[in-house]
Design a protein around this motif. Structure first.
Motif, mmCIF file in Angstrom:
data_model
loop_
_atom_site.group_PDB
_atom_site.id
_atom_site.type_symbol
_atom_site.label_atom_id
_atom_site.label_comp_id
_atom_site.label_asym_id
_atom_site.label_seq_id
_atom_site.Cartn_x
_atom_site.Cartn_y
_atom_site.Cartn_z
ATOM 1 N N VAL A 275 -4.490 -12.529 8.727
ATOM 2 C CA VAL A 275 -5.009 -11.400 9.231
ATOM 3 C C VAL A 275 -6.357 -11.320 9.627
ATOM 4 N N ALA A 276 -7.072 -12.093 8.383
ATOM 5 C CA ALA A 276 -8.671 -12.216 8.302
ATOM 6 C C ALA A 276 -8.979 -12.789 9.676
ATOM 7 N N ASN A 277 -8.350 -13.635 10.023
ATOM 8 C CA ASN A 277 -8.497 -14.557 11.336
ATOM 9 C C ASN A 277 -7.989 -14.020 12.463
ATOM 10 N N ALA A 278 -7.107 -12.987 12.519
ATOM 11 C CA ALA A 278 -6.631 -12.102 13.819
ATOM 12 C C ALA A 278 -7.659 -10.884 14.016
ATOM 13 N N TRP A 279 -8.579 -11.108 14.674
ATOM 14 C CA TRP A 279 -9.853 -10.184 14.509
ATOM 15 C C TRP A 279 -9.386 -8.738 15.024
ATOM 16 N N GLU A 280 -8.740 -8.776 16.035
ATOM 17 C CA GLU A 280 -8.290 -7.472 16.717
ATOM 18 C C GLU A 280 -7.279 -6.543 15.754
ATOM 19 N N LEU A 281 -6.607 -7.473 15.077
ATOM 20 C CA LEU A 281 -5.432 -6.841 14.396
ATOM 21 C C LEU A 281 -6.301 -6.518 13.228
ATOM 22 N N ARG A 282 -7.150 -7.336 12.599
ATOM 23 C CA ARG A 282 -8.054 -6.838 11.386
ATOM 24 C C ARG A 282 -8.807 -5.544 11.637
ATOM 25 N N SER A 283 -9.565 -5.622 12.675
ATOM 26 C CA SER A 283 -10.499 -4.530 13.056
ATOM 27 C C SER A 283 -9.547 -2.832 12.974
ATOM 28 N N MET A 284 -8.499 -3.122 13.828
ATOM 29 C CA MET A 284 -7.698 -2.067 13.739
ATOM 30 C C MET A 284 -7.310 -1.506 12.626
ATOM 31 N N LEU A 285 -6.602 -2.405 11.784
ATOM 32 C CA LEU A 285 -6.328 -2.421 10.387
ATOM 33 C C LEU A 285 -7.464 -1.620 9.598
ATOM 34 N N GLU A 286 -8.737 -1.855 9.766
ATOM 35 C CA GLU A 286 -9.773 -1.393 8.911
ATOM 36 C C GLU A 286 -10.042 0.065 9.598
ATOM 37 N N VAL A 287 -9.674 0.324 10.980
ATOM 38 C CA VAL A 287 -9.977 1.760 11.313
ATOM 39 C C VAL A 287 -8.640 2.581 10.791
ATOM 40 N N THR A 288 -7.744 1.943 10.549
ATOM 41 C CA THR A 288 -6.361 2.947 10.120
ATOM 42 C C THR A 288 -6.599 2.813 8.649
ATOM 43 N N THR A 289 -6.796 1.858 8.059
ATOM 44 C CA THR A 289 -6.457 1.791 6.441
ATOM 45 C C THR A 289 -7.639 1.089 6.156
ATOM 46 N N PRO A 290 -8.705 1.639 5.710
ATOM 47 C CA PRO A 290 -9.961 0.885 5.473
ATOM 48 C C PRO A 290 -9.927 0.417 4.066
ATOM 49 N N GLY A 291 -10.757 -0.669 4.051
ATOM 50 C CA GLY A 291 -11.009 -1.377 2.420
ATOM 51 C C GLY A 291 -9.906 -2.337 2.149
ATOM 52 N N PRO A 332 0.066 2.682 -3.992
ATOM 53 C CA PRO A 332 0.203 4.106 -3.002
ATOM 54 C C PRO A 332 0.461 3.743 -1.567
ATOM 55 N N GLN A 333 0.057 2.515 -1.013
ATOM 56 C CA GLN A 333 0.193 2.402 0.375
ATOM 57 C C GLN A 333 1.019 1.262 0.493
ATOM 58 N N ARG A 334 1.733 1.021 1.456
ATOM 59 C CA ARG A 334 2.531 -0.045 2.123
ATOM 60 C C ARG A 334 1.876 -0.632 3.059
ATOM 61 N N LEU A 335 1.016 -1.665 2.745
ATOM 62 C CA LEU A 335 -0.034 -2.216 3.693
ATOM 63 C C LEU A 335 0.613 -3.180 4.577
ATOM 64 N N TRP A 336 1.703 -3.853 4.240
ATOM 65 C CA TRP A 336 2.349 -4.778 5.471
ATOM 66 C C TRP A 336 2.829 -3.692 6.379
ATOM 67 N N ASP A 337 3.440 -2.616 5.927
ATOM 68 C CA ASP A 337 4.021 -1.548 7.131
ATOM 69 C C ASP A 337 2.827 -1.114 8.079
ATOM 70 N N ALA A 338 1.668 -0.929 7.358
ATOM 71 C CA ALA A 338 0.523 -0.504 8.188
ATOM 72 C C ALA A 338 0.092 -1.340 9.114
ATOM 73 N N LEU A 339 0.309 -2.966 8.949
ATOM 74 C CA LEU A 339 -0.084 -3.891 9.783
ATOM 75 C C LEU A 339 0.836 -3.937 10.980
ATOM 76 N N GLU A 340 2.047 -3.851 10.536
ATOM 77 C CA GLU A 340 3.390 -3.938 11.377
ATOM 78 C C GLU A 340 3.260 -2.783 12.621
ATOM 79 N N ARG A 341 2.871 -1.657 12.077
ATOM 80 C CA ARG A 341 2.688 -0.485 13.104
ATOM 81 C C ARG A 341 1.727 -1.030 13.908
#
Length: 381
Positions: A275-291, A332-341
């Motif tokens: 994910v760290a090098n999939a820049w578009e995915l990482r950016s969108m994840l920071e928008v939806t699930t920051p930190g 508290p959050q399901r991080l992989w699920d957030a990425l898969e969305r």
């Protein structure tokens, strides 16, 4: 070193024939800004290199279109001996010249306009700007006193004498400027306020946002908002820091992510991705699930991704090559699920709404993004 020919070739490579930045790139002795640097040894450690001990390698490194890491953790390469090794995250670098030129172009610089170069680093952008705009119009700022001191001396040896400042830009930015170009990734919210306040009305900023690859540009309007867009390109810059090094990573959570069973175990829908090098995915994840922080490892054909969050959430996904991964998650959050969305949206719509989005940054540092019916705010407390 016969550096002029190297610099001329670099300028031809990273600028257009009619670019106003071609001459500055060709005139700057980049090797003098990076006499020592670190290179990865492929095992997570860094090896120190000294230019004077191998001038051919020095010229090749300094005049290639690549970033050179100059500081790892708290240790600057200037203070290491050739062959010394260090561990940790890079904390400063000489940014690859093509990206420096692109950021300068995004800044829309012009004669007589004052520029703040936010993130001095080795001083490359400062040098190009001084040559193009004149020393009196350029200010360079970094949180690291040694970086500022070293760059000041090396720039002066080249004949450039801009104003050089040491400050934590997330807390205070002295002065006011027509243009701000940042080569560190700025945090949304409170950490962005001081930078915005230093931008004059009618001024322009070009920066990236923390943990994303989004290049954001905009003009400051009479109400104090910065209005612009997410450019249709990406860049990866280091995060701002307030001390000599970044705070420790979420080590205990990464241990849980590597070893834990987790509250939920499932089969993922998509192959494991770094994910760290999939820049578009990482950016969108920071928008939806920051930190979220990321890790990635390969062992033979097995690929494993790790995700952790300061709230205690973690996820691990592992699989043979492109097979569906086994996913463990907890917290508290399901991080992989957030990425898969996000990946489902990308596959369904063919693109994510980030690049080309409209941007409005309010004086409180909150970044509002919108595109069509999609809108989101980053940095709101």
């Amino acid at each position: 070193m016969d550096w002029e020919e190297h610099a001329e070739r670099l300028a031809e490579h990273v600028t257009d024939p009619d670019s106003r930045w071609r001459l500055p790139v060709a005139k700057v002795a980049r090797h003098e800004l990076v006499p020592r640097w670190w290179e990865s040894d492929g095992s997570g450690r860094w090896v120190a290199h000294d230019g004077s001990s191998n001038r051919d390698a020095w010229a090749e490194a300094a005049y290639a279109n690549r970033s050179l890491v100059t500081k790892v953790g708290p240790l600057h390469a200037d203070h290491a001996e050739p062959g010394d090794r260090a561990e940790g995250r890079p904390t400063s670098s000489a940014t690859l010249p093509s990206l420096v030129v692109r950021m300068l172009r995004h800044g829309r610089l012009g004669d007589g306009l004052s520029l703040l170069d936010l993130g001095t680093g080795a001083g490359g952008l400062t040098a190009y700007a001084c040559d193009r705009l004149g020393d009196g119009n350029v200010t360079s700022l970094d949180v690291d006193p040694y970086l500022v001191s070293a760059a000041r001396k090396r720039l002066a040896d080249m004949g450039y004498r801009p104003q050089m400042l040491t400050a934590d830009a997330t807390k205070h930015v002295p002065g006011s400027y027509d243009r701000i170009v940042s080569t560190v990734a700025l945090p949304c919210g409170a950490g962005l306020r001081e930078v915005l306040s230093a931008l004059k009305p009618g001024g322009r900023i070009a920066t990236t946002l923390a943990r994303t690859s989004m290049v954001v540009t905009g003009w400051k309007d009479r109400n104090g908002d910065v209005v612009g867009q997410v450019e249709r390109e990406w860049a990866g810059f280091m995060l701002t820091r307030s001390g000599d090094d970044y705070p420790p990573a979420l080590a205990e959570l990464f241990t849980l992510a590597r070893e834990g069973t987790g509250a939920d175990t499932s089969t993922g829908r998509y192959p494991v991705v770094d994910v760290a090098n999939a820049w578009e995915l990482r950016s969108m994840l920071e928008v939806t699930t920051p930190g979220v922080e990321h890790g990635f490892a390969t062992h033979g054909r097995t690929r494993t991704a790790y995700m952790v969050h300061p709230d205690g959430s973690w996820a691990r996904a592992a699989a043979e090559w492109t097979d569906p991964p086994e996913v463990h998650q907890s917290g508290p959050q399901r991080l992989w699920d957030a990425l898969e969305r996000i990946r489902t949206r990308l596959n369904t719509e063919g693109a994510l709404p980030l690049y080309g989005a409209h941007v409005r940054i309010t004086p409180d540092g909150v970044v509002h993004l919108s595109r069509g019916k999609w809108q989101v705010s980053m940095g709101a407390s």
